[in-house]
Design a protein around this motif. Structure first.
Motif, PDB file in Angstrom:
ATOM      1  N   SER A 187     -17.070  -7.958  15.575  1.00  0.00           N
ATOM      2  CA  SER A 187     -15.977  -8.888  15.232  1.00  0.00           C
ATOM      3  C   SER A 187     -16.335 -10.301  15.929  1.00  0.00           C
ATOM      4  N   SER A 239      -6.538  -5.120   6.998  1.00  0.00           N
ATOM      5  CA  SER A 239      -7.718  -5.005   6.082  1.00  0.00           C
ATOM      6  C   SER A 239      -7.705  -3.518   5.481  1.00  0.00           C
ATOM      7  N   PHE A 256     -18.094  -2.205   8.565  1.00  0.00           N
ATOM      8  CA  PHE A 256     -17.294  -0.969   8.850  1.00  0.00           C
ATOM      9  C   PHE A 256     -16.399  -0.583   9.951  1.00  0.00           C
ATOM     10  N   SER A 257     -16.685  -1.441  11.008  1.00  0.00           N
ATOM     11  CA  SER A 257     -16.046  -1.342  12.255  1.00  0.00           C
ATOM     12  C   SER A 257     -15.906  -2.650  13.121  1.00  0.00           C
ATOM     13  N   LEU A 258     -14.673  -3.123  13.049  1.00  0.00           N
ATOM     14  CA  LEU A 258     -14.321  -4.355  13.612  1.00  0.00           C
ATOM     15  C   LEU A 258     -14.039  -4.097  15.105  1.00  0.00           C
ATOM     16  N   SER A 259     -13.997  -2.940  15.243  1.00  0.00           N
ATOM     17  CA  SER A 259     -13.856  -2.531  16.939  1.00  0.00           C
ATOM     18  C   SER A 259     -14.746  -2.564  17.523  1.00  0.00           C
ATOM     19  N   GLN A 275      -8.138  -5.269  11.556  1.00  0.00           N
ATOM     20  CA  GLN A 275      -8.937  -4.302  11.110  1.00  0.00           C
ATOM     21  C   GLN A 275      -7.709  -3.436  10.287  1.00  0.00           C
ATOM     22  N   LYS A 286     -16.596  -3.563  -5.279  1.00  0.00           N
ATOM     23  CA  LYS A 286     -15.274  -4.284  -5.019  1.00  0.00           C
ATOM     24  C   LYS A 286     -15.398  -5.806  -4.721  1.00  0.00           C
ATOM     25  N   LEU A 290     -12.780 -10.317   3.449  1.00  0.00           N
ATOM     26  CA  LEU A 290     -13.211  -9.397   4.014  1.00  0.00           C
ATOM     27  C   LEU A 290     -12.896  -7.949   3.745  1.00  0.00           C
ATOM     28  N   VAL A 291     -13.960  -6.963   3.619  1.00  0.00           N
ATOM     29  CA  VAL A 291     -13.535  -5.697   3.426  1.00  0.00           C
ATOM     30  C   VAL A 291     -13.922  -4.770   4.474  1.00  0.00           C
ATOM     31  N   GLY A 292     -12.865  -4.182   4.831  1.00  0.00           N
ATOM     32  CA  GLY A 292     -12.914  -3.348   6.135  1.00  0.00           C
ATOM     33  C   GLY A 292     -13.356  -1.951   6.021  1.00  0.00           C
ATOM     34  N   PRO A 293     -12.985  -1.237   7.113  1.00  0.00           N
ATOM     35  CA  PRO A 293     -13.834  -0.013   6.974  1.00  0.00           C
ATOM     36  C   PRO A 293     -13.240   1.086   5.805  1.00  0.00           C
ATOM     37  N   GLU A 294     -13.989   1.855   5.193  1.00  0.00           N
ATOM     38  CA  GLU A 294     -13.733   2.978   4.413  1.00  0.00           C
ATOM     39  C   GLU A 294     -14.374   3.985   4.793  1.00  0.00           C
TER      40      GLU A 294
END
Lengths: 349, 349
Positions: B88, A95, B80-83, A92, B124, B107-111
């Motif tokens: 996951s 990324s 938006f949240s891998l946690s 995380q 994107k 993979l596009v992670g959290p913004e």
DNA sequence: TGAAGACGTACCGGATCCATA
DNA sequence: TTATGGATCCGGTACGTCTTC
């Protein structure tokens, strides 16, 4: 606004540089300059191009750009287990930082962990076109006969056995030593160890530091039990520890196994921490809410992820020099909660 | 074999089709045919080309191929949240199936989760070049004024509010109903609910099904408490529940919050399940080792991930037809362990 | 004369259509 | 018909040239 086009709009091609150029009345090269924020473009021209882009909804084609420049704006991440808590946290962070730095992340997940799996994954990524690769928990590297390619920028997180590559590691030794010393300091005669799987470098280093700390303190070294990081394995092996009255303190290689151990101890009628003290590793968010709250070693996975990206981007930028070997180390921290206490019967030294 | 080139090998360009063609004495087009396994190539020629590839270590350039074909061999995943545990797990399954199907995962992670974040992420990804997109837990879609583009193949996992896109969902309603009905069936007068955050579709649907089940059973509906999925929030809100003697059964929207609740109950001197019954949701691997082992609703995230990829690949292949709206549903399952029991004072009906 | 701005051309490395032996 | 080669294209970028003040 409210009109709906009768023609299926699905097949419309995305606008290209050329389209923008035509609309703005300039050459496509000028469009390229505007797109890349070059300085030598007249302000009026730039504005014209920008509004043309806006109007057409122009988006640069990354494949074309990659072909022309040889850069891909993408970093590859290889992780063989996202279910491992730390790995997904690290991912995380990677990324996130990658995105901020203008890079995408190409994730390669778990494959059969044969000897060549790592090389396959690397090959696959370089084929796909990445500017660099981050390897999370590279236990497969054990096989000394297999080497990773040196042509592509590479950073290894938590798993470089022989420091042949730039890497970022938690200071496993410091964490394990702190945990073990904490228990010893509480007055326990010795500390048992419930370790992670033998093919994990992190697990090995924790076990080694535990061993060293015991040795240095002159404490007897009990045999190690090897789990697989899961709570289930912690429970299964924990039943053996629970049955042994000699056991008064256990350093467990991660929090999930510690949870299993606590359950096994509980079932055996041995209270934590009154009869047996337990220390975990990772400091997962839940560990503060275990019964009892777990004393554990906090790892800063976000920092690991950030450093990985930094080191990788340095390598990518640094094309001129020969590759450097940089090791970054993140220091974990012991978090004392309520699963540790002095042994039931105070020992005299 | 053992020679080491004195020239820095770092800057050597990777071999191209043309290099292979020259070595094999054929045209580059023939190399292309061999690389793509076309049939109309003489067997002898094919072998010649193959060994030339081998010798040079030829790897096709994906950027060039993507540019020529318009296909990228890559699917984008937005999470938006891998946690969050489920995300996951789902991601891992997606990456696995994608790999097997010959696709990479971008993979596009959290913004920052602003109103337009989702659209930004999609843009994107399409810029980067993906053949389709999977959206995990798309709570931002709530904003009804914002729409996702319909041009690119898209599948939404666990979060499509209005079924405008193909999606894969756990049957949250069935799971929540099973949990609530289980507690009611044990004889509890009613069931309290510790919900997930209000911007989560999953959380909402669980709460709605809990509400409906209570209504249908003619049970009183206590006010809902909203947590944020974390054990900490479960603990914090749990203290309020623990202080209320009316509370004898709680359905918690996920296992981690349930862990916090159990701790709060424990501290308040209320035993689980003797005084208060608790049911979680997710069935994380650790929940069987909580004290007591948690009754919970098992979700099959692997199946969700697999279905996402299937649906997406169908869309990608199915260029001719108009986009279809397919909803796949995965059914969760109640796992009864030891955190539930009849209420302390049996109620007469 | 010289710099800044705009433009032209030659690629990057493959796939596809069509001509050819 | 089968196997192969040639031409032109995909959508950008690098670099050299030309114009203009």
């Amino acid at each position: 606004m409210t009109e709906s086009s009768p023609v299926p709009t699905k097949t419309r091609k995305p606008p290209s540089q050329a389209d923008v150029a035509a609309l703005a009345g300039v050459s496509s090269q000028t469009v390229s300059r505007v797109a890349n924020n070059r300085s030598n473009v007249d302000e009026a021209t730039r504005q014209r191009v920008l509004s043309a882009m806006q109007l057409l909804g122009y988006q640069p084609n990354s494949a074309a750009r990659a072909l022309a420049t040889g850069r891909f704006g993408m970093i590859g991440v290889i992780s063989f287990s996202l279910s491992a808590h730390g790995n997904s946290r690290t991912l995380q962070a990677i990324s996130e930082v990658a995105r901020i730095s203008g890079y995408s992340v190409n994730l390669v997940g778990p494959e059969v962990a044969t000897g060549g799996a790592m090389e396959q994954a690397v090959t696959k990524l370089t084929n796909q076109g990445v500017d660099g690769i981050i390897l999370i928990e590279a236990q497969i590297l054990d096989h000394p006969n297999r080497n990773l390619p040196h042509g592509v920028p590479l950073v290894i997180a938590d798993g470089d056995p022989d420091q042949r590559h730039p890497s970022v590691d938690n200071n496993q030794a410091a964490g394990a030593e702190a945990a073990t010393a904490h228990l010893l300091g509480l007055g326990h005669r010795t500390v048992h160890h419930l370790a992670g799987p033998q093919d994990s470098h992190s697990a090995r280093r924790r076990a080694a530091a535990w061993f060293d700390t015991l040795k240095r303190a002159g404490a007897p070294v009990p045999p190690v039990l090897y789990g697989d990081w899961s709570a289930e394995s912690g429970y299964r092996l924990g039943r053996r520890l629970a049955a042994d009255p000699e056991v008064t303190a256990v350093f467990v290689a991660n929090d999930h196994m510690a949870l299993g151990l606590v359950k096994a101890l509980h079932e055996a009628g041995r209270r934590v921490p009154h009869d047996v003290s337990v220390v975990g590793f990772d400091d997962v968010a839940e560990s503060a809410f275990f019964l009892p709250p777990l004393t554990t070693v906090h790892q800063d996975f976000e920092q690991v992820g950030r450093l990985c990206v930094s080191l990788l981007l340095e390598q990518i930028a640094d094309t001129g020099h020969r590759e450097r070997r940089v090791q970054a180390v993140v220091t974990p921290e012991l978090v004392v909660r309520e699963s540790t206490a002095p042994p039931p019967v105070p020992q005299s030294r």
